[in-house]
Design a protein around this motif. Structure first.
Motif, PDB file in Angstrom:
ATOM      1  N   SER A   1      -1.699  -2.246  -4.131  1.00 54.02           N
ATOM      2  CA  SER A   1      -0.898  -1.816  -5.265  1.00 54.02           C
ATOM      3  C   SER A   1       0.150  -2.869  -5.600  1.00 54.02           C
ATOM      4  CB  SER A   1      -0.205  -0.491  -4.922  1.00 54.02           C
ATOM      5  OG  SER A   1       0.645  -0.089  -5.953  1.00 54.02           O
TER       6      SER A   1
ATOM      7  N   ASN B   1       7.872   2.320  -2.061  1.00 57.12           N
ATOM      8  CA  ASN B   1       7.573   3.622  -1.479  1.00 57.12           C
ATOM      9  C   ASN B   1       7.065   3.444  -0.057  1.00 57.12           C
ATOM     10  OD1 ASN B   1       7.891   5.636  -3.746  1.00 57.12           O
ATOM     11  ND2 ASN B   1       6.542   4.149  -4.733  1.00 57.12           N
ATOM     12  N   PRO B   2       7.023   4.532   0.731  1.00 59.46           N
ATOM     13  CA  PRO B   2       6.456   4.414   2.080  1.00 59.46           C
ATOM     14  C   PRO B   2       5.065   3.794   2.020  1.00 59.46           C
ATOM     15  CG  PRO B   2       7.502   6.546   1.807  1.00 59.46           C
ATOM     16  CD  PRO B   2       7.502   5.885   0.444  1.00 59.46           C
ATOM     17  N   GLY B   3       4.837   2.787   2.838  1.00 57.02           N
ATOM     18  CA  GLY B   3       3.590   2.034   2.822  1.00 57.02           C
ATOM     19  C   GLY B   3       3.763   0.657   2.206  1.00 57.02           C
ATOM     20  N   ASN B   4       4.799   0.480   1.356  1.00 53.15           N
ATOM     21  CA  ASN B   4       5.117  -0.838   0.799  1.00 53.15           C
ATOM     22  C   ASN B   4       5.843  -1.710   1.815  1.00 53.15           C
ATOM     23  OD1 ASN B   4       5.446   0.406  -2.383  1.00 53.15           O
ATOM     24  ND2 ASN B   4       4.564  -1.602  -2.108  1.00 53.15           N
TER      25      ASN B   4
ATOM     26  N   SER C   1       0.845  -1.196   0.000  1.00 54.94           N
ATOM     27  CA  SER C   1       0.000   0.000   0.000  1.00 54.94           C
ATOM     28  C   SER C   1       0.877   1.242   0.000  1.00 54.94           C
ATOM     29  CB  SER C   1      -0.922   0.006   1.225  1.00 54.94           C
ATOM     30  OG  SER C   1      -1.807  -1.081   1.179  1.00 54.94           O
ATOM     31  N   PRO C   2       1.596   1.476  -1.107  1.00 49.84           N
ATOM     32  CA  PRO C   2       2.489   2.632  -1.139  1.00 49.84           C
ATOM     33  C   PRO C   2       1.720   3.937  -1.041  1.00 49.84           C
ATOM     34  CG  PRO C   2       2.213   1.776  -3.343  1.00 49.84           C
ATOM     35  CD  PRO C   2       1.522   0.817  -2.399  1.00 49.84           C
ATOM     36  N   LEU C   3       2.214   4.814  -0.185  1.00 46.23           N
ATOM     37  CA  LEU C   3       1.611   6.136  -0.021  1.00 46.23           C
ATOM     38  C   LEU C   3       0.126   6.057   0.321  1.00 46.23           C
ATOM     39  CD1 LEU C   3       3.423   7.688  -3.115  1.00 46.23           C
ATOM     40  CD2 LEU C   3       4.192   7.725  -0.737  1.00 46.23           C
ATOM     41  N   GLY C   4      -0.279   4.930   0.949  1.00 45.18           N
ATOM     42  CA  GLY C   4      -1.673   4.757   1.338  1.00 45.18           C
ATOM     43  C   GLY C   4      -2.579   4.259   0.230  1.00 45.18           C
ATOM     44  N   LEU C   5      -2.028   3.939  -0.925  1.00 42.52           N
ATOM     45  CA  LEU C   5      -2.823   3.428  -2.043  1.00 42.52           C
ATOM     46  C   LEU C   5      -2.932   1.912  -1.895  1.00 42.52           C
ATOM     47  CD1 LEU C   5      -1.098   5.554  -4.816  1.00 42.52           C
ATOM     48  CD2 LEU C   5      -3.320   5.986  -3.734  1.00 42.52           C
TER      49      LEU C   5
END
Length: 167
Positions: A96, A133-136, A89-93
């Protein structure tokens, strides 16, 4: 999700154990988990954290029926040039996936010290060109057979500037 951060994880068993990074859990002991394909948040608690390996296990308080554990492959069989998929969930997405290739194996990496994480020196890492990315962090790095061959831990940075590595 913790009170101060966001990360990803890998369902380890049908009892609700989830593997993630120690730097994702930090000092937290309670978590809110949203499983892929669901919007219902679930409560979880810390089972154990192993900062020297940047690994942690959390457990869902009430695991849903039909919870499917990930299938783990043999990371010793990872080859240069192999296609990988970084899930998380990179960047809160949420939910992903990014694609990359294995560009090195057997890497030793140093994680920076941050609030809640003492940093770690971790050996035998798989380096991939898949975007992290942050969240991954804590999410699965899988091969094309849908087997987990690694855990997303950190992105490369430019040593002189502490910024992201140039594409």
């Amino acid at each position: 999700t913790t009170a101060s951060g966001l990360g990803s994880g890998i369902v380890y068993d049908d009892k609700g154990d989830i593997v993630t990074n120690a730097h994702v859990v930090g000092t937290a002991t309670a978590f809110t988990v949203t499983l892929a394909g669901s919007t219902k948040p679930l409560d979880a608690t810390l089972v154990g954290s192993y900062p020297d390996s940047d690994l942690a296990v959390i457990r869902l308080s009430s695991p849903p029926g039909g919870l499917r554990p990930a299938v783990f492959g043999d990371s010793n069989k990872v080859e240069l040039g192999q296609i990988t998929l970084a899930m998380g969930s990179p960047l809160g997405l949420s939910s992903s996936v990014t694609q990359g290739i294995v560009s090195a194996t057997g890497r030793t990496v140093s994680e920076p010290r941050t609030e809640g994480s003492p940093g770690a020196v971790i050996g035998n890492m798989v380096q991939t060109s898949a975007a992290i990315n942050p969240g991954n962090s804590g999410g699965a790095l899988v091969n094309l057979d849908s087997q987990v061959i690694g855990i997303n831990t950190l992105a490369a940075t430019e040593p002189d500037s502490s910024g992201a590595a140039a594409p």
